[in-house]
Design an enzyme around this catalytic site. Structure first.
Site, PDB file in Angstrom:
ATOM      1  N   ASP A 122      42.454  36.098  38.891  1.00 58.00           N
ATOM      2  CA  ASP A 122      41.986  37.470  39.080  1.00 58.00           C
ATOM      3  C   ASP A 122      43.156  38.408  39.356  1.00 58.00           C
ATOM      4  O   ASP A 122      43.687  38.445  40.466  1.00 58.00           O
ATOM      5  CB  ASP A 122      40.989  37.506  40.242  1.00 58.00           C
ATOM      6  N   ASP A 164      42.132  44.661  35.489  1.00 60.33           N
ATOM      7  CA  ASP A 164      41.466  43.733  36.396  1.00 60.33           C
ATOM      8  C   ASP A 164      40.686  42.651  35.648  1.00 60.33           C
ATOM      9  O   ASP A 164      39.643  42.941  35.054  1.00 60.33           O
ATOM     10  CB  ASP A 164      40.527  44.545  37.289  1.00 60.33           C
TER      11      ASP A 164
END
Length: 519
Positions: free
Chosen positions: A300, A113
Site C-alpha cells: 500500500d 495510492d
C-alpha cells in the site's frame, strides 16, 4: 475584516508550504517526457504541519504519496509506451506528485495510492471546509472537456473522510491524457486530516472492486485507451530526505536504475487491494510463529508506516524498546492463566483451542472467538460484559502466541512469564505512534518478512522514522497495530517503510506483485 477572520487567515497561511517544483517538461528523442520535481525544503512550519497529521494509524490509507519524473529510455524495461512520474518526498511520510485535470489542465498534487481506487480533488464548490481554502480546487467552468455526472459520493479513510459528487474530464498523468475519466469533486473535507496534508487529493491505483460508486480507476482507463502497452506500474521511493528527488512511479514498465537483482513475485490472492499471501515475521532472525501457516498482506503506497496485528506489533515493540501502554486485561490473563497456558502448550494442546478450554473464548472450528457473555441484569451490563469478554479472549490469544514463541526458543517458564508480563506493559497505543530512544537505533534488531519464499529484512535505520537532528531529534517506530477481523484479516499493510526499501512492481496483466532491492 473582523478579528476572527484575520486569525483564521493567519492560521491557514501558516500551514501553506512553498512548492518549489521545476516542472519543466522536455521531450527527448525517445519520446519520453521527463518531469523533474525538487524536494521541498524542510522548515519548522512544515514540521509542525507534519506533526498535526498523525503519521499513520491514520491509515488515510496513510499519509504517503508520490510525484512525477522521467528516466532515460535505455534504462527502462518496456514493451511499448512508458510514462514516468517523479515523486516528491515529505519527511519519508508523504510522497506526492502532480497531475492535470481538464482542458487546459488544472494542476493538482495527489497521492498515488495503491490502497484505494478513486480519484478525487477539491471542488470549487467546496465552501465550508478549511482544507479547501489552502489547496487547489477544480473549476469545471474552466474546462472545455468537462462532462456533468452529478451522482453523490463519499469516501471514509482511516483518518479522514471526503464527500462530494462525480464528474467526467480529461486527466493528464505525466505525458498521458486519459479521456472522460470519472472522478470525485470533493465539496467537504472535514477535520484536520486534509488541512495539514501536503497534497490536494488522491489518485487510487487499486482494483475497481473497491472503487466507490464502481467508478473505473484511472489506471484501468490508461490500459483500456491504449496509452500504455504493458499493463504494469512500479514504484521507487527515495528514503533519503536530503536528496531532491523523492522517487518515481513508472506506468508501463520498470526503471532498471532503481532496483538490484531479480524481483520476487507473488500472485494477487484477492482483487480489491493488491493483496497476497505472506509467510512468517522474524525478529532478529527468529520466527514469531504468528504467520507460520501464512498471513494476508497488501502493498500500500498510501500508508506511511507498516501495520500488523497487535499480537506481533507488541512483540516488535518489546524487541526495539518502543513505548506502549499497560493493558489491564492482558496482565490479568497472564497473572491468572499464564501457568495454565504454558502447561497446555508443553503438553501439546492445540494452541487454537487453549483459550476456549479455559473458558475465555469459544472455538468456531478455526479460531477462538469472543464468548459474547450475556448478563441477566440489564442491557448496559450486557454490552459491558461483551466488551470485557472480548478483551479477555483477545488477550488470551495473544498470550498463547507469545508463550508458544518463547517455548520454541527453549526459554525457562520463569523467563516466559516475565516476557509475557513485559509485553502487557508495551501494548501498542491505538491513539498515537510508539516512540523509541534515538540513541539505541544501532542496537535494535532487524525485522524481516517472508514473501514468496524470500526473507525481506528491514534494519532499524530503515524502520525508524527520525525527525530532526542532534538533541532535538525524535524517533518513531515504523510499526503500528491495526487489527482487521476475519474474513478480511488479520492483514499486514506493507506501506512506504517497506516499499522504500524494496522496489515494488504491480503487474496488472499477470495479477501479481513483485519486490526487489531498491537501488
Amino acid at each position: 475584516m473582523g478579528t476572527e477572520t484575520k486569525v483564521l487567515l493567519l492560521f491557514l497561511w501558516t500551514l501553506l508550504f512553498a512548492l518549489v517544483a521545476a516542472a519543466a517538461g522536455s521531450e527527448s528523442d525517445d519520446g519520453i517526457i521527463r518531469i523533474v520535481l525538487k524536494k521541498m525544503k524542510m522548515d519548522e512550519n512544515n514540521r509542525i504541519a507534519a506533526q498535526l497529521e498523525s503519521i499513520k494509524g491514520d491509515s488515510l490509507n496513510g499519509f504517503v504519496k508520490k510525484c512525477h519524473r522521467f528516466r532515460n529510455s535505455n534504462s527502462l524495461e518496456d514493451n511499448g509506451d512508458i510514462d514516468i512520474v517523479g515523486l516528491k518526498n515529505y519527511m519519508d511520510v508523504q510522497y506526492y506528485g502532480e497531475i492535470g485535470i481538464g482542458t487546459p489542465p488544472q494542476k493538482f498534487t495527489v497521492i498515488f495510492d495503491t490502497g484505494s481506487s478513486n480519484l478525487w480533488v477539491p471542488s470549487s464548490q467546496c465552501y465550508f471546509s478549511p482544507a479547501c481554502f489552502i489547496h487547489s480546487k477544480y473549476k469545471s467552468s474552466q474546462s472545455s472537456t468537462y462532462k456533468k455526472n452529478g451522482e453523490s459520493a463519499a469516501i471514509q479513510y482511516g483518518s479522514g473522510s471526503i464527500s462530494g459528487f462525480f464528474s467526467y474530464d480529461s486527466v493528464k498523468v505525466g505525458d498521458l491524457v486519459v479521456k472522460d475519466q470519472e472522478f470525485i469533486e470533493a465539496t467537504s473535507e472535514p477535520g484536520m486530516t486534509f488541512l495539514a496534508a501536503k497534497f490536494d487529493g488522491i489518485l487510487g491505483l487499486g482494483f475497481q472492486e473497491i472503487s466507490v460508486g464502481n467508478a473505473v480507476p484511472v489506471w484501468y482507463n490508461m490500459v483500456k485507451q491504449g496509452l500504455i502497452m504493458d499493463p504494469v506500474f512500479s514504484f521507487w521511493l527515495n528514503r533519503n530526505q536530503k536528496e531532491a528527488e523523492g522517487g518515481e512511479i513508472v506506468f508501463g514498465g520498470l526503471d532498471l536504475k532503481h532496483f538490484k537483482g531479480q524481483h520476487t513475485y507473488v500472485p494477487v490472492t484477492r482483487k480489491g487491494y493488491w493483496q497476497f499471501d505472506m509467510g512468517d515475521v522474524l525478529i532478529n532472525g527468529k520466527p514469531t510463529g504468528y504467520c507460520a501457516a501464512g498471513c494476508k498482506a497488501i502493498a500500500d503506497s498510501g500508508t506511511s508506516l507498516l501495520t500488523g496485528p497487535t499480537t506481533v506489533i507488541a512483540m516488535i515493540n518489546q524487541a526495539i524498546g518502543a513505548s506502549g501502554v499497560v493493558n489491564k486485561e492482558c496482565k490479568a490473563v497472564v497473572e491468572q492463566y499464564g501457568p495454565t497456558i504454558l502447561d497446555l502448550l508443553i503438553n501439546e494442546a492445540n494452541p487454537k483451542n487453549i483459550c476456549s478450554l479455559m473458558g475465555l473464548c469459544t472455538f468456531d472450528g478455526c479460531r477462538g472467538v469472543s464468548m459474547g457473555i450475556e448478563s441477566v441484569v440489564d442491557k448496559s451490563n450486557v454490552k459491558f460484559s461483551a466488551i470485557i469478554s472480548d478483551a479477555m479472549c483477545t488477550a488470551c490469544e495473544m498470550a498463547v502466541v507469545w508463550a508458544e514463541n518463547q517455548l520454541q526458543q527453549n526459554q525457562t517458564q520463569e523467563r516466559i512469564m516475565n516476557y509475557l508480563d513485559e509485553l502487557c506493559d508495551r501494548m501498542p497505543n491505538p491513539l498515537e505512534q510508539s516512540s523509541v530512544d534515538c540513541g539505541r537505533i544501532s542496537s535494535m534488531p532487524p525485522i524481516s518478512f517472508t514473501i514468496g519464499g524470500r526473507i525481506f529484512k528491514l534494519t532499524p535505520q530503515e524502520y525508524i522514522l527520525k525527525v530532526g537532528e542532534g538533541s532535538e531529534a525524535e524517533c518513531i517506530s515504523g510499526f503500528t497495530a491495526v487489527d482487521i477481523p476475519p474474513p478480511s484479516g488479520p492483514l499486514w499493510i506493507l506501506g512506504d517503510i517497506f516499499m522504500g526499501r524494496y522496489h515494488t512492481v504491480f503487474d496488472f496483466g499477470k495479477l501479481r506483485v513483485g519486490f526487489a532491492d531498491a537501488a
